[in-house]
Enzyme design. Structure first.
Site, PDB file in Angstrom:
ATOM      1  N   HIS A  99       0.850  -1.195   0.000  1.00  0.00           N
ATOM      2  CA  HIS A  99       0.000   0.000   0.000  1.00  0.00           C
ATOM      3  C   HIS A  99       0.886   1.245   0.000  1.00  0.00           C
ATOM      4  O   HIS A  99       2.003   1.232   0.531  1.00  0.00           O
ATOM      5  CB  HIS A  99      -0.923   0.002   1.225  1.00  0.00           C
ATOM      6  N   GLU A 148      -3.376   3.471  -7.318  1.00  0.00           N
ATOM      7  CA  GLU A 148      -3.767   4.621  -6.498  1.00  0.00           C
ATOM      8  C   GLU A 148      -2.710   5.708  -6.610  1.00  0.00           C
ATOM      9  O   GLU A 148      -1.639   5.605  -5.971  1.00  0.00           O
ATOM     10  CB  GLU A 148      -3.862   4.217  -5.024  1.00  0.00           C
TER      11      GLU A 148
END
Ligand code: G3P
Length: 248
Positions: A99, A148
């Site tokens: 992430h 992202e």
């Protein structure tokens, strides 16, 4: 190991991160609400709580629970690390990997994905742009890859509005090197329209955090976001259970 849990498509994946509102009882309430709305709307959902709550939520909820992070280690003498075997033992069905707020070196990403697979767990590998998405998809052929753009994470302008070309190009690039990988997108997704656009651009789901995890009214935020999925008429009210004959 057993077969991987199918998360479904299109997918609404809620990353609770560790906002003051999304730890402790807040996380449990958000999880219960998400499960309830998933049942009502038919939208596939999953939730990634803060590490100390993974086991609790996995035992309480009827929806898939993912870890927010896993480390490239076998079970053993490790302190504070998260081996994939411990993720499985907690009852979770997979993990985010790399992430934006918990980056890993390339070799560690490949090793974690291998260990997750060996445990029958689902890897959702995160990347920041098209080039990294292509590289990581080629490297570890994960079941899910979430793109992202870091600069949009936590903001008010969604990736589907600010950088639609990133979603389209990521889907194409990933499918060239790993056709079975499902592409999700995230960053700044706040409402049903952001979700709709993401799916129109080819994403098979969205990865969302602050719109729910930091919201004053998480149920309203969840209802709004699930309204962007095709099987979910926007703002559909819960249908009360029919009364049994003779009881009305
Ligand atoms: O993992 C989801 C995430 O990084 C996006 O965060 O707050 O922009 O929805 P947010």
């Amino acid at each position: 190991m057993g077969a991987r849990t199918e998360l479904g498509s299109p997918l609404f994946l809620l990353n609770l991160k560790a906002y003051p509102r999304s730890i402790g009882t807040g996380a449990r309430e958000m999880g219960r609400t998400l499960a309830q709305f998933s049942k009502m709307t038919g939208v596939s959902v999953a939730i990634a709580p803060t590490p100390p709550l993974v086991g609790l939520l996995a035992s309480e909820l009827t929806i898939p629970v993912l870890a927010q992070h896993a480390d490239p280690f076998e079970a053993g003498a490790r302190t504070g690390h998260v081996p994939p075997a411990a993720v499985r033992a907690s009852g979770a069905v997979g993990s985010l990997v790399n992430h934006s707020e918990h980056r890993l070196p390339r070799d560690a990403i490949a090793a974690v994905v291998r260990l997750l697979e060996a445990e029958g767990l689902t890897a959702v590998v995160c990347a920041g742009d098209v080039a990294e998405s292509r590289e990581l998809a080629a490297l570890c052929k994960p079941p899910y890859l979430a793109v992202e753009p870091p600069e949009l994470i936590g903001g008010d302008v969604s990736v589907s509005r600010a950088k639609p070309e990133v979603i389209r190009a990521t889907v194409e690039a990933v499918h060239q090197v790993s056709p079975a990988t499902r592409v999700l997108c995230g960053a700044g997704i706040k409402n049903a329209e952001d979700v709709r656009r993401s799916l129109e651009l080819g994403a098979e789901g969205v990865l969302v955090a602050s719109a729910v995890a930091n919201a004053r009214d998480p149920p309203a935020a969840i209802q709004e976001l699930l309204g962007g999925f095709p099987s979910a008429p926007a703002h559909r009210a819960p249908t009360p259970p029919a009364a049994a004959p003779g009881t009305g």
